[in-house]
Motif scaffolding. Sequence first.
Motif, PDB file in Angstrom:
ATOM      1  N   ARG A  68       0.836  -1.207   0.000  1.00 25.45           N
ATOM      2  CA  ARG A  68       0.000   0.000   0.000  1.00 25.45           C
ATOM      3  C   ARG A  68       0.868   1.254   0.000  1.00 25.45           C
ATOM      4  O   ARG A  68       0.581   2.224  -0.699  1.00 25.45           O
ATOM      5  CB  ARG A  68      -0.919  -0.028   1.211  1.00 25.45           C
ATOM      6  CG  ARG A  68      -1.952   1.046   1.222  1.00 25.45           C
ATOM      7  CD  ARG A  68      -2.936   0.805   2.336  1.00 25.45           C
ATOM      8  NE  ARG A  68      -3.842   1.921   2.453  1.00 25.45           N
ATOM      9  CZ  ARG A  68      -4.533   2.198   3.530  1.00 25.45           C
ATOM     10  NH1 ARG A  68      -4.430   1.426   4.587  1.00 25.45           N
ATOM     11  NH2 ARG A  68      -5.326   3.232   3.573  1.00 25.45           N
ATOM     12  N   ALA A  69       1.956   1.226   0.789  1.00 20.51           N
ATOM     13  CA  ALA A  69       2.880   2.368   0.830  1.00 20.51           C
ATOM     14  C   ALA A  69       3.524   2.570  -0.538  1.00 20.51           C
ATOM     15  O   ALA A  69       3.679   3.709  -1.001  1.00 20.51           O
ATOM     16  CB  ALA A  69       3.938   2.161   1.902  1.00 20.51           C
ATOM     17  N   ASP A  92       2.225   1.763  -3.449  1.00 20.90           N
ATOM     18  CA  ASP A  92       1.178   2.325  -4.310  1.00 20.90           C
ATOM     19  C   ASP A  92       1.036   3.824  -4.073  1.00 20.90           C
ATOM     20  O   ASP A  92       0.896   4.608  -5.016  1.00 20.90           O
ATOM     21  CB  ASP A  92      -0.170   1.636  -4.058  1.00 20.90           C
ATOM     22  CG  ASP A  92      -0.217   0.207  -4.567  1.00 20.90           C
ATOM     23  OD1 ASP A  92       0.638  -0.168  -5.404  1.00 20.90           O
ATOM     24  OD2 ASP A  92      -1.111  -0.545  -4.126  1.00 20.90           O
ATOM     25  N   ARG A  93       1.070   4.226  -2.795  1.00 24.70           N
ATOM     26  CA  ARG A  93       0.967   5.649  -2.464  1.00 24.70           C
ATOM     27  C   ARG A  93       2.180   6.413  -2.983  1.00 24.70           C
ATOM     28  O   ARG A  93       2.054   7.545  -3.432  1.00 24.70           O
ATOM     29  CB  ARG A  93       0.818   5.823  -0.952  1.00 24.70           C
ATOM     30  CG  ARG A  93      -0.535   5.348  -0.432  1.00 24.70           C
ATOM     31  CD  ARG A  93      -0.606   5.251   1.080  1.00 24.70           C
ATOM     32  NE  ARG A  93      -0.124   6.402   1.798  1.00 24.70           N
ATOM     33  CZ  ARG A  93      -0.857   7.473   2.117  1.00 24.70           C
ATOM     34  NH1 ARG A  93      -2.128   7.504   1.771  1.00 24.70           N
ATOM     35  NH2 ARG A  93      -0.330   8.480   2.774  1.00 24.70           N
ATOM     36  N   SER A 129       1.664   6.926  -6.666  1.00 24.07           N
ATOM     37  CA  SER A 129       0.589   7.865  -6.983  1.00 24.07           C
ATOM     38  C   SER A 129       0.872   9.284  -6.500  1.00 24.07           C
ATOM     39  O   SER A 129       0.101  10.205  -6.767  1.00 24.07           O
ATOM     40  CB  SER A 129      -0.732   7.376  -6.381  1.00 24.07           C
ATOM     41  OG  SER A 129      -0.710   7.473  -4.968  1.00 24.07           O
ATOM     42  N   THR A 158       1.029  10.241  -3.288  1.00 27.72           N
ATOM     43  CA  THR A 158       0.360  10.568  -2.032  1.00 27.72           C
ATOM     44  C   THR A 158       1.095  10.031  -0.812  1.00 27.72           C
ATOM     45  O   THR A 158       0.616  10.174   0.310  1.00 27.72           O
ATOM     46  CB  THR A 158      -1.084  10.025  -2.022  1.00 27.72           C
ATOM     47  OG1 THR A 158      -1.048   8.594  -2.181  1.00 27.72           O
ATOM     48  CG2 THR A 158      -1.903  10.654  -3.137  1.00 27.72           C
ATOM     49  N   TYR A 159       2.264   9.436  -1.022  1.00 28.14           N
ATOM     50  CA  TYR A 159       3.044   8.909   0.101  1.00 28.14           C
ATOM     51  C   TYR A 159       3.465  10.066   1.004  1.00 28.14           C
ATOM     52  O   TYR A 159       3.910  11.104   0.535  1.00 28.14           O
ATOM     53  CB  TYR A 159       4.288   8.174  -0.403  1.00 28.14           C
ATOM     54  CG  TYR A 159       5.130   7.584   0.700  1.00 28.14           C
ATOM     55  CD1 TYR A 159       4.753   6.415   1.329  1.00 28.14           C
ATOM     56  CD2 TYR A 159       6.299   8.215   1.111  1.00 28.14           C
ATOM     57  CE1 TYR A 159       5.517   5.869   2.346  1.00 28.14           C
ATOM     58  CE2 TYR A 159       7.075   7.670   2.124  1.00 28.14           C
ATOM     59  CZ  TYR A 159       6.687   6.504   2.745  1.00 28.14           C
ATOM     60  OH  TYR A 159       7.446   5.969   3.744  1.00 28.14           O
ATOM     61  N   GLU A 175      -4.061  10.165   5.104  1.00 26.84           N
ATOM     62  CA  GLU A 175      -5.257   9.761   4.367  1.00 26.84           C
ATOM     63  C   GLU A 175      -6.519  10.382   4.942  1.00 26.84           C
ATOM     64  O   GLU A 175      -7.541  10.444   4.269  1.00 26.84           O
ATOM     65  CB  GLU A 175      -5.403   8.238   4.380  1.00 26.84           C
ATOM     66  CG  GLU A 175      -4.399   7.536   3.522  1.00 26.84           C
ATOM     67  CD  GLU A 175      -4.627   6.041   3.460  1.00 26.84           C
ATOM     68  OE1 GLU A 175      -5.336   5.492   4.333  1.00 26.84           O
ATOM     69  OE2 GLU A 175      -4.087   5.414   2.538  1.00 26.84           O
ATOM     70  N   THR A 232      -0.058   5.775   7.398  1.00 23.16           N
ATOM     71  CA  THR A 232      -1.025   6.391   6.492  1.00 23.16           C
ATOM     72  C   THR A 232      -1.745   7.559   7.146  1.00 23.16           C
ATOM     73  O   THR A 232      -2.495   8.266   6.486  1.00 23.16           O
ATOM     74  CB  THR A 232      -2.075   5.364   6.024  1.00 23.16           C
ATOM     75  OG1 THR A 232      -2.761   4.840   7.163  1.00 23.16           O
ATOM     76  CG2 THR A 232      -1.431   4.235   5.247  1.00 23.16           C
TER      77      THR A 232
END
Length: 86
Positions: free
Chosen positions: A41-42, A44-45, A48, A50-51, A55, A73
């Motif tokens: 998930r990290a 992916d962020r 994208s 958004t890391y 959230e 997150t």
Amino acid sequence: MRDSGDGAGDDQADTGTKNITREHELALAANAREMLIQTERALDRLHSGTYGLCENCGNAIGKARMQAFPRATLCVECKQKQERRY
């Protein structure tokens, strides 16, 4: 996980020890699985863009928090609010 056998000939203490060991191994596997999900998930962020952003509120997650827990997150404030709800 190790093969625990059929338990034939084990006394109650042996059976109990095997059960505790099996439960411990299952807990370790579940923890490793959860860490893998959080890491993916990290990543992916990161891809994208958004890391490092919370959230919940969208603010930046502090550098110290990201260094201590790179899979975070939520910012510290939002994480504290979340934990108070439970």
